[in-house]
Enzyme design. Sequence first.
Site, PDB file in Angstrom:
ATOM      1  N   GLU A 161      24.357  14.025 -40.459  1.00  0.00           N
ATOM      2  CA  GLU A 161      25.371  14.246 -41.123  1.00  0.00           C
ATOM      3  C   GLU A 161      26.208  15.497 -39.889  1.00  0.00           C
ATOM      4  OE1 GLU A 161      24.392  15.560 -44.923  1.00  0.00           O
ATOM      5  OE2 GLU A 161      24.978  13.586 -45.993  1.00  0.00           O
ATOM      6  N   GLU A 163      21.727   7.446 -47.683  1.00  0.00           N
ATOM      7  CA  GLU A 163      21.214   8.549 -48.616  1.00  0.00           C
ATOM      8  C   GLU A 163      22.355   7.822 -49.882  1.00  0.00           C
ATOM      9  OE1 GLU A 163      21.196  12.507 -48.242  1.00  0.00           O
ATOM     10  OE2 GLU A 163      20.202  11.794 -46.312  1.00  0.00           O
TER      11      GLU A 163
HETATM   12  C1  BGC Z   1      21.595  15.612 -47.022  1.00  0.00           C
HETATM   13  C2  BGC Z   1      20.501  15.839 -48.037  1.00  0.00           C
HETATM   14  C3  BGC Z   1      20.383  16.454 -49.397  1.00  0.00           C
HETATM   15  C4  BGC Z   1      22.038  15.599 -50.084  1.00  0.00           C
HETATM   16  C5  BGC Z   1      22.025  16.951 -51.185  1.00  0.00           C
HETATM   17  C6  BGC Z   1      22.594  15.491 -47.865  1.00  0.00           C
HETATM   18  O1  BGC Z   1      23.929  15.577 -47.384  1.00  0.00           O
HETATM   19  O2  BGC Z   1      21.675  14.793 -45.515  1.00  0.00           O
HETATM   20  O3  BGC Z   1      19.419  16.808 -46.886  1.00  0.00           O
HETATM   21  O4  BGC Z   1      19.516  17.294 -49.572  1.00  0.00           O
HETATM   22  O5  BGC Z   1      22.662  15.797 -49.350  1.00  0.00           O
HETATM   23  O6  BGC Z   1      22.050  17.924 -50.800  1.00  0.00           O
END
Ligand code: BGC
Length: 427
Positions: A163, A341
């Site tokens: 990111e 993610e």
């Molecule tokens: C990040 C994580 C973070 C998650 C929740 C993502 O933008 O890569 O490190 O914990 O969001 O906020």
Amino acid sequence: MSFPPGFRWGVSTSSYQVEGAASADGRRPSIWDTFCAEPDRITDGSSGSVACDHYHRYREDVALMAGLGVDAYRFSVAWPRVQPYGSGAANPPGLAFYDQLVDELLGHGIDPVATLYHWDLPQRLQDAGGWADRDTAYRFAEYADLVAAVLGDRVKLWITLNEPAIHTFYGHGVGMHAPGETRLADTLPIAHHQLLGHGLAVAALRARSSSPVTIANNYSPVRVLGGTDADRAAGAAYDTLHNRLYSDPLFGLGYPEGIEPPVRSGDLDVIAAPLDGLGVNYYMPIGITAPSDVDSLFPYDMAIVDGYPLTEFGWPVVPEALTELLLDLHQRYAVPLYVTESGCCYEQSPEDPLRVAYLSAHVDAVATAVAKGADVRGYFVWSLLDNFEWSEGFSKRFGLVHVDFATQARTPKSSYFWYRDLIAGTR
Ligand code: BGC
């Protein structure tokens, strides 16, 4: 629901959020150690210095993954373990940790997926200018080479950066993340040097490893909330600055029109080094209107979109936007996609039906995108463990596994068992 053969189910974490052991085996501070030590940066005054103590408990954590039956584990390598000061020779004990982690994973039939940079820049490099300095891109490629020299034969998928959009905006634009800079009007060098570092690192990884290479970008599909031309223009501006700036150049499309970072001759070719896929981190769509303040540095105002349930972070639950996003990315870049993610923040534990509902709806959203033609190769839940949630400290929980931070006891939540059964059902 059907997923293509070879589709990988996984879980994700990142070094500073889970490892702890901040000064073990020669690790030196990263910008996050420094940032957390400053007053009022972190909601609960905490830091990642102990976090989930994953550095010492990784075997237990890999056993939890094995219990889930995941195909892959996405972790990140802490640059300040490998090169405590961000340059020079590798620190063997720091690399040894990842060497052992990777073998432990492979021993359980789990593919190691390594992210090289999840925001923990060695502090010494920040002192020398950080990502504002072009030199950091070259340091990053050297670091990538050191990691690949040791893990290149066993990591199954590489992710260069996590990111860069969030790191640029929150870390260097508005100061909510490390290094806490507020240089909103001057973040394009930060963006460009990360992308340059990415491209140089791709070459370094290719020289040592035959495994596929990607990046993990954050995407927020835009919902224009007002009906005026100015609102629509604001929506387009957000889309450019958040969704396209960090992706178009990777796929040879150059920077979006009107975006002019300090590009030198040849940089765009380096950045456009062919990738084997694109990592997609998705949490929510964003509501956009024209800026209400004429002096605003932003060309838009952001808002939470109405009409959806909210997680405990106040983020709207909109799984259909994930389908839309995957189809858009498929069309725009025509590369394999990995959802690197997807996850949500809820306090409930160990019974967490809201997380089960969230994840189940998002897995369905991926299946819908696949059915409509998107080439999606994997889905990684954020996160295996409750962990250090950046500026929110330990006050926000995203894990499939509850962590009692006083005792480090791990307790699988109902979402853990739901995910286990989902994975088993797709075999
Ligand atoms: C990040 C994580 C973070 C998650 C929740 C993502 O933008 O890569 O490190 O914990 O969001 O906020």
